[in-house]
Enzyme design. Structure first.
Site, mmCIF file in Angstrom:
data_model
loop_
_atom_site.group_PDB
_atom_site.id
_atom_site.type_symbol
_atom_site.label_atom_id
_atom_site.label_comp_id
_atom_site.label_asym_id
_atom_site.label_seq_id
_atom_site.Cartn_x
_atom_site.Cartn_y
_atom_site.Cartn_z
ATOM 1 N N ASP A 240 -6.164 -5.766 5.504
ATOM 2 C CA ASP A 240 -7.241 -5.183 4.719
ATOM 3 C C ASP A 240 -8.302 -6.242 4.429
ATOM 4 O OD1 ASP A 240 -8.593 -3.362 3.207
ATOM 5 O OD2 ASP A 240 -7.345 -3.561 1.437
ATOM 6 N N ASP B 268 -3.591 -17.506 5.034
ATOM 7 C CA ASP B 268 -4.722 -18.158 4.345
ATOM 8 C C ASP B 268 -5.547 -19.009 5.292
ATOM 9 O OD1 ASP B 268 -2.136 -19.785 2.526
ATOM 10 O OD2 ASP B 268 -2.912 -20.381 4.455
ATOM 11 N N TYR C 35 0.798 -1.226 0.000
ATOM 12 C CA TYR C 35 0.000 0.000 0.000
ATOM 13 C C TYR C 35 0.832 1.279 0.000
ATOM 14 C CZ TYR C 35 -4.798 -1.659 0.324
ATOM 15 O OH TYR C 35 -6.019 -2.195 0.045
ATOM 16 N N LYS D 183 2.192 -14.438 5.800
ATOM 17 C CA LYS D 183 2.289 -15.438 4.739
ATOM 18 C C LYS D 183 3.771 -15.775 4.585
ATOM 19 C CE LYS D 183 0.423 -17.746 1.335
ATOM 20 N NZ LYS D 183 -0.191 -19.029 1.639
#
Ligand code: NAP
Length: 588
Positions: free
Chosen positions: A305, A281, A160, A227
């Site tokens: 987000d 995930d 971002y 992740k």
């Protein structure tokens, strides 16, 4: 400081920061930005509710003095087309706390989202999104009340920050050449490129805030979501820096999940916060299937987000989810939805997201009593099916009301019997505490299952021990046998007599010392047939060493002891089950 359009109320005092702590006077000035589209409707309604709650909670001794600040379309009208006036930014810094409605991001090249600019300009590095269920709110979940998490999402790093190079541009070509020629990177021609910076500074200050929040609010755990299995040096590094920070700055207050099992057998020591981590995930699945396992969550920008909106959907959607952007003290609370321009000035939409952001703001200011009143009144109004159109279309038999009537209904509840409301909120908190204890009891009763669920493999005695059951030394053998049968256990601990030593009575003792010796179980005390002293091990003894000890002593079970008190028991059967279930692969 002098302002052109902003008028600071004179009868009020500003919030300040002293010794790294917020100092909130009884008559603070707080900035508000009403926002675009539906912003004015929801702001007008929410201001009335916040004021009513403060008045009721403190009997008129505290009062917020609101100060309007300008951003978005209203600002453009006042400041010659400037949507993002510097004096509004200066005022937010000056007032420390502000709340805002949604702002339009004009579509078109080169215009940055005002919300993103605000966060970055004021360095509001933590986006805080509490997600909890209010009874009666329509939800797609079977048990939405199990969701009660606070997400800390990093606001100043990750993809971002917008370091992006469009396909075909000279910058993209230069970077592509550098990556291929100097670093040996391989990727398809004409790929758009983005850079994902994750730093120790950015990660640690976010995790610090999440841990501090969890400690201040008596929360159970902080989960680092990443992740890192794929992006080792960004997402994986975030996880590592998070654990590092926890150890460096909070070592007296936190334990890791590994320690929870390996050292404490699943029992969370009083006053200690658990730090754990999960892959992003699987976190989406876990938050739907087992939300009670999560409490405070700390994660980077992009994961945060997605995750915030997904969890918000479980308890009623972003129309109700509150939010805040917090830096080192300066905090801007905000509705998480957009400006919904088609509903502007219709007094129609749901004010809940902004309203509940105000609750978060009151808590941030330390005005919890006023926050509790709103929290308690809110489900009561919903339970009466007095709701705006968005909730009404998901509920049978709802009364659809306007934004302002919804606020009136809330104010009527708040100004009614506040004792009832305060009790209601206390009962909710007590229920959460009870659930926490139940979860702990389940973890301790079956640590192996709990560990499997958390994706770990046991490695120590505490990780596989079962809870002990004990009887006093002068208990009768027959009674102790009933207790063993009831608990479905093959041995029972015998509490110390005058000798101060613990003992153990097993099924085998019954065979050899009662039946084999032709004695009466009804006339024998457990202390007469118990084996002493106990063979004990420390909670963190590794499983190979534990097995070796059992083999060398020729015993089938061993007692896990902490500070000379038995805390668990491990048997051959437990070890068999671990090897059968998890395998025992030794790296040569
Ligand atoms: P949006 O304004 O959030 O609206 C999308 C839909 O969500 C609405 O049409 C409505 O659904 C529902 N909704 C939103 N707020 C609601 C409320 N308070 N009560 C009931 N329903 C509500 O999203 P958008 O249309 O994508 O964005 C519009 C503008 O807002 C854009 O300029 C965008 O940049 C901006 N925006 C600002 C922020 C912010 O300031 N933080 C955040 C997101 C977007 P139904 O049509 O089904 O009734």
């Amino acid at each position: 400081m002098t302002y052109t359009h902003i008028k600071i109320p004179q009868a009020a005092e500003k919030i300040s920061v002293r010794n790294d702590k917020l100092r909130v006077p009884g008559n603070p000035v707080i900035g508000f930005i009403e926002g675009d589209g539906i912003g004015p409707d929801i702001t007008r309604a929410s201001l009335r509710v916040w004021d009513a709650a403060v008045e009721k909670a403190y009997g008129g001794k505290r009062k917020i003095h609101w100060c309007e600040l300008y951003m978005g379309e209203k600002a453009a009208g006042l400041y010659d087309g400037d949507y993002f006036p510097q004096e509004s930014l200066d005022a937010i810094k000056d007032l420390v706390v502000a709340i805002k409605g949604p702002l339009t991001t004009p579509v078109g090249g080169g215009f940055r989202s005002l919300n993103v600019s605000l966060r970055q300009t004021l360095d509001l590095y933590a986006c805080v999104r509490p997600v909890r269920y209010y009874e009666g709110v329509p939800s797609p979940m079977r048990r939405p009340e199990e969701v009660d998490v606070v997400i800390f999402r990093e606001n100043t790093e990750d993809v971002y920050v917008g370091i992006e190079y469009a396909s075909g541009t000279p910058e993209n070509e230069e970077l592509s050449r550098f990556l291929r020629e100097k670093l040996g990177a391989k990727f398809f021609d004409k790929a758009g490129l983005a850079v994902k910076p994750i730093s120790p500074f950015g990660s640690k200050r976010l995790v610090r805030k999440a841990i501090q929040y969890a400690l201040d609010h008596n929360r159970e755990s902080v989960t680092l979501v990443h992740k890192g299995n794929i992006m080792k040096y960004t997402e994986g590094a975030f996880r590592n820096w998070g654990y590092e920070l926890a150890k460096e700055e909070f070592s007296n207050d936190v334990i890791t999940e590994e320690e929870l099992y390996d050292r404490y057998g699943g029992q969370q020591p009083e006053g200690k916060l658990v730090i754990k981590d999960r892959i992003a995930d699987v976190m989406f699945q876990l938050l739907q299937l087992r939300p009670t396992e999560f409490d405070v969550i700390a994660t980077m920008n992009l994961n945060g987000d997605y995750l915030s909106d997904a969890v918000a959907a479980q308890v009623g959607g972003i129309g109700i989810a509150p939010g805040a952007n917090i830096g080192d003290h300066v905090a801007v609370f905000e509705a998480t939805h957009g400006t919904a321009p088609k509903y502007a000035n219709q007094n129609k939409v749901n004010p809940s997201s902004l309203l509940l952001s105000g609750v978060l703001m009151l808590e941030y200011m330390g005005w919890g009593k006023a926050a509790d009143l709103i929290n308690a009144a809110y489900p009561k109004v919903i339970a009466e099916k007095f709701v705006t159109y968005d909730f009404a279309r998901q509920m049978d038999g709802a009364h659809t009301v306007s934004t302002s009537t919804f606020a009136d209904a809330l104010i009527a509840k708040i100004t009614g019997s506040s004792e009832d409301l305060a009790r209601f909120e206390q009962e909710r908190r007590a229920a959460l505490q009870r659930e926490r204890k139940e979860r702990e009891a389940q973890r301790m009763a079956n640590p192996v299952e709990a560990m499997k669920a958390s994706g770990r493999q046991p490695t120590t005695a505490a990780g596989i021990m079962s809870a002990i059951v004990s009887v006093p030394a002068d208990a009768i053998v027959e009674d102790a046998m009933h207790s063993m049968r009831k608990h479905d256990i093959s041995s029972i601990l015998v509490e110390p007599h005058s000798d101060g030593q613990w003992g153990i009575m097993t099924q085998r003792d019954i065979v050899t010392k009662i039946v084999g010796a032709n004695k009466s179980a009804a006339n024998t005390k457990v202390s007469e047939i118990a084996t002493k002293p106990l063979i004990t091990v420390q909670p963190d003894l590794t499983l190979p060493m534990l097995s070796e000890k059992m083999a060398s002593h020729g015993i089938r079970r061993v007692i896990v002891e902490d500070k000379a008190v038995p805390i668990g028991i491990v048997s051959e059967t437990d070890l068999f089950r671990i090897v059968e279930e998890f395998g025992w692969d030794v790296e040569e």
